[in-house]
Design an enzyme around this catalytic site. Structure first.
Site: not given
Length: 179
Positions: A50, A104-105, A108, A136, A157, A164
């Protein structure tokens, strides 16, 4: 200009964050990293798959000497976290005494990041920080010190810009959210 909506597998996604806003956020993170790591040579550890777009754009904005390495971990299946982190491709560089920055992308639940921090801390780096494009906060299930956050977002989401849905959607320059 983002497409009106996109279809991936069985879901529809609407435009959420344009590429320009993402680029501005990355530039702001790079300014902070350039200041905080001036005179040092950190190793950026990009988490695949990601973070590849974020890592690429972030590194292009840095003016400090630095290195990049990649690690691949997984805790997702479909649209939700499995809660179990599997290290798929490990870090081969010697990180003892090095300044490490995990790229990191999205963070959460924090399951992946907590496991990754524990794994890397066990290798005795001089310092260890996290740079994430998206956070998040309402999803976090672990107390994490995430020093570099591009954007805090709600529990939507999202896909695009490296993120992805079961392998699809990473290639979009804008970010879309499920509708």
């Amino acid at each position: 200009m983002p497409q009106a909506t996109i279809s991936l597998h069985d879901k529809q996604f609407a435009p959420y964050l344009p590429a320009r806003q993402i680029a501005d956020s990355i530039r702001e993170l790079a300014v902070r990293l350039n200041q905080d790591y001036a005179g040092r040579q950190p190793l950026f550890v990009a988490v695949l798959n990601g973070s590849f777009m974020f890592a690429s754009d972030l590194l292009k904005e840095l003016s400090i000497p630095c290195e990049v390495a990649f690690i691949r971990v997984s805790s997702y299946q479909g649209t939700s976290s499995t809660g179990q982190v599997q290290e798929i491709m490990g870090l081969t560089e010697d990180v003892q005494g090095r300044d490490l920055i995990i790229v990191e992308d999205i963070v959460d639940t924090g399951h992946t990041m907590q496991a990754l921090l524990a794994t890397l801390n066990a290798r005795n780096p001089a310092s260890l920080a996290v740079a994430t494009l998206f956070l998040k906060p309402e999803c976090l299930q672990h107390e994490l010190d995430i020093r570099y956050v591009g954007m805090e977002i709600p529990n939507d989401f999202i896909v695009g810009f490296g993120l992805d849905y079961d392998g699809l959607g990473r290639n979009y320059p804008d970010v879309y959210k499920a509708v």
